[in-house]
Enzyme design. Structure first.
Site, PDB file in Angstrom:
ATOM      1  N   SER A  45      -7.855  74.849 -14.005  1.00  0.00           N
ATOM      2  CA  SER A  45      -9.206  75.138 -14.500  1.00  0.00           C
ATOM      3  C   SER A  45     -10.006  75.954 -13.490  1.00  0.00           C
ATOM      4  CB  SER A  45      -9.958  73.842 -14.787  1.00  0.00           C
ATOM      5  OG  SER A  45      -9.240  73.036 -15.684  1.00  0.00           O
TER       6      SER A  45
HETATM    7  N1  SAH Z   1      -6.010  69.254 -14.352  1.00  0.00           N
HETATM    8  C1  SAH Z   1      -5.109  70.388 -14.193  1.00  0.00           C
HETATM    9  C2  SAH Z   1      -5.241  71.451 -15.268  1.00  0.00           C
HETATM   10  C3  SAH Z   1      -4.877  70.937 -16.579  1.00  0.00           C
HETATM   11  S1  SAH Z   1      -4.109  72.048 -17.701  1.00  0.00           S
HETATM   12  C4  SAH Z   1      -5.264  71.027 -12.841  1.00  0.00           C
HETATM   13  O1  SAH Z   1      -6.128  70.619 -12.054  1.00  0.00           O
HETATM   14  O2  SAH Z   1      -4.499  71.946 -12.550  1.00  0.00           O
HETATM   15  C5  SAH Z   1      -3.739  70.805 -18.903  1.00  0.00           C
HETATM   16  C6  SAH Z   1      -2.492  70.030 -18.598  1.00  0.00           C
HETATM   17  O3  SAH Z   1      -2.413  68.983 -19.572  1.00  0.00           O
HETATM   18  C7  SAH Z   1      -1.214  70.851 -18.742  1.00  0.00           C
HETATM   19  O4  SAH Z   1      -0.463  70.754 -17.574  1.00  0.00           O
HETATM   20  C8  SAH Z   1      -0.506  70.202 -19.934  1.00  0.00           C
HETATM   21  O5  SAH Z   1       0.898  70.215 -19.830  1.00  0.00           O
HETATM   22  C9  SAH Z   1      -1.048  68.777 -19.887  1.00  0.00           C
HETATM   23  N2  SAH Z   1      -0.972  68.015 -21.142  1.00  0.00           N
HETATM   24  C10 SAH Z   1      -1.114  68.464 -22.422  1.00  0.00           C
HETATM   25  N3  SAH Z   1      -0.987  67.446 -23.289  1.00  0.00           N
HETATM   26  C11 SAH Z   1      -0.757  66.323 -22.543  1.00  0.00           C
HETATM   27  C12 SAH Z   1      -0.521  64.953 -22.848  1.00  0.00           C
HETATM   28  N4  SAH Z   1      -0.487  64.504 -24.114  1.00  0.00           N
HETATM   29  N5  SAH Z   1      -0.340  64.091 -21.832  1.00  0.00           N
HETATM   30  C13 SAH Z   1      -0.359  64.508 -20.542  1.00  0.00           C
HETATM   31  N6  SAH Z   1      -0.548  65.786 -20.186  1.00  0.00           N
HETATM   32  C14 SAH Z   1      -0.753  66.692 -21.165  1.00  0.00           C
END
Ligand code: SAH
Length: 239
Positions: A91
C-alpha cells in the site's frame, strides 16, 4: 572541523569541486534511504493529517525499501502503492499511516492483520503493539514476508499462510484488526474475533471501496469513520 590556513580552505573547496565533477548526472552512489524516509514522513504524512507521533516514528524507522522487490526499490518511498508480484501491491505509505492511526494501537495490544503481502504493514504494527498476527493466502508472498521480517529481527510478528476470512481463532480475541485486502462486506468471523470495544479497519466493496473504521459492541459494531480507497480484492470467501 577547523581549517588552519586560507590555503587549506582553498584546497578543500577545490577538492569538493572536483568530487562533484567526476560523476556528471549519473546516480552511482547508494540512495540515502534514511533521508528518503524522513522526507516521506514529512511530506506525505505529517503535511496531510497524520498527527500521531507514534505512527510517524514507526514509519520513520521501518526500512520500507527492504519490503519492496529490487526492481522497484528506487521508488520505495514515493507517494504510491507498488507491485510486489503475483498481482499484489504494497500500500501507499499514506494509506498504511491512515489505517494504523485510525485503529489507535496501544503498546499492550494484540493485533490481527489480514493480507500480509510484503509484511510492511505488519512491521509498522509490530513497532506499536505487543504482538501482531498476520495471515496471507498466497504461500509465495507469505514466505518472502517471513524472510524479510526475520532478517530484520522483528520478533513479535507471527505469520500464517491461510484464508483470512476465517481469522485466527486460536489467538482470538484481538484488541485491533486491520484488513488490507477488500472483502465485499465486513467478514462476520473477524467481527467475532474482535474484543468488545476493539477497533477494526477494513476496506469494503468491489468496484468502489470505502475504508471503514468500526468499534465492536456486544451486539455487533458501530461505524466510526469512512473514506474512499482502492485495495486489491480479498479472495477465497467461504460460501
Ligand atoms: N498489507 C500488505 C499489502 C496487502 S496487499 C503490505 O503491507 O504489503 C493484499 C494482500 O492480501 C495480498 O498479498 C493478497 O494475497 C492477500 N489476500 C487476499 N485475500 C486474502 C485472504 N482471504 N486471506 C489472507 N490474505 C489475503
Amino acid at each position: 572541523m577547523t581549517i588552519a590556513t586560507p590555503i587549506a580552505a582553498w584546497a578543500m573547496l577545490l577538492g569538493m569541486a572536483l568530487a562533484c565533477a567526476v560523476s556528471p548526472g549519473v546516480r552511482t552512489v547508494t540512495p540515502d534511504w534514511e533521508l528518503e524516509r524522513r522526507r516521506m514522513v514529512d511530506e506525505q504524512l505529517r503535511r496531510r493529517d497524520i498527527t500521531s507521533e507514534r505512527v510517524l516514528e514507526a514509519m520513520g524507522r521501518v526500512p520500507r525499501h527492504l519490503f519492496v522487490p529490487e526492481s522497484h526499490r528506487a521508488d520505495a518511498y514515493i507517494d504510491a502503492p507498488l507491485p510486489i508480484g503475483l498481482a499484489q501491491t504494497i500500500s501507499q505509505p499514506y494509506i498504511v499511516a491512515v489505517m494504523t492511526q485510525a485503529i489507535d494501537v496501544r503498546r499492550s495490544d494484540r493485533v490481527l492483520e489480514i493480507g500480509t503481502g510484503s509484511g510492511y504493514q505488519a512491521a509498522i504494527l509490530g513497532q506499536l503493539a505487543r504482538d501482531v498476527y498476520s495471515i496471507e493466502i498466497l504461500p509465495e508472498l507469505a514466505e518472502r514476508a517471513r524472510q524479510t521480517l526475520s532478517s530484520l529481527g522483528y520478533g513479535n510478528i507471527h505469520l500464517r499462510t491461510g484464508n483470512g476470512y476465517l481469522g485466527w481463532p486460536d489467538e482470538a480475541p484481538f484488541d485491533r484488526i486491520i484488513v488490507t485486502a477488500a472483502p465485499d462486506d465486513v467478514p462476520d468471523a473477524l467481527v467475532a474475533q474482535l474484543k468488545v470495544g476493539g477497533l477494526m479497519a477494513v476496506p469494503v466493496g468491489t468496484m468502489f471501496q470505502e475504508l471503514r473504521i468500526l468499534r465492536r459492541t456486544p451486539a455487533g459494531f458501530d461505524l466510526l469513520q469512512r473514506m474512499p480507497v482502492r485495495f486489491v480484492p480479498m479472495v477465497g470467501k467461504p460460501r
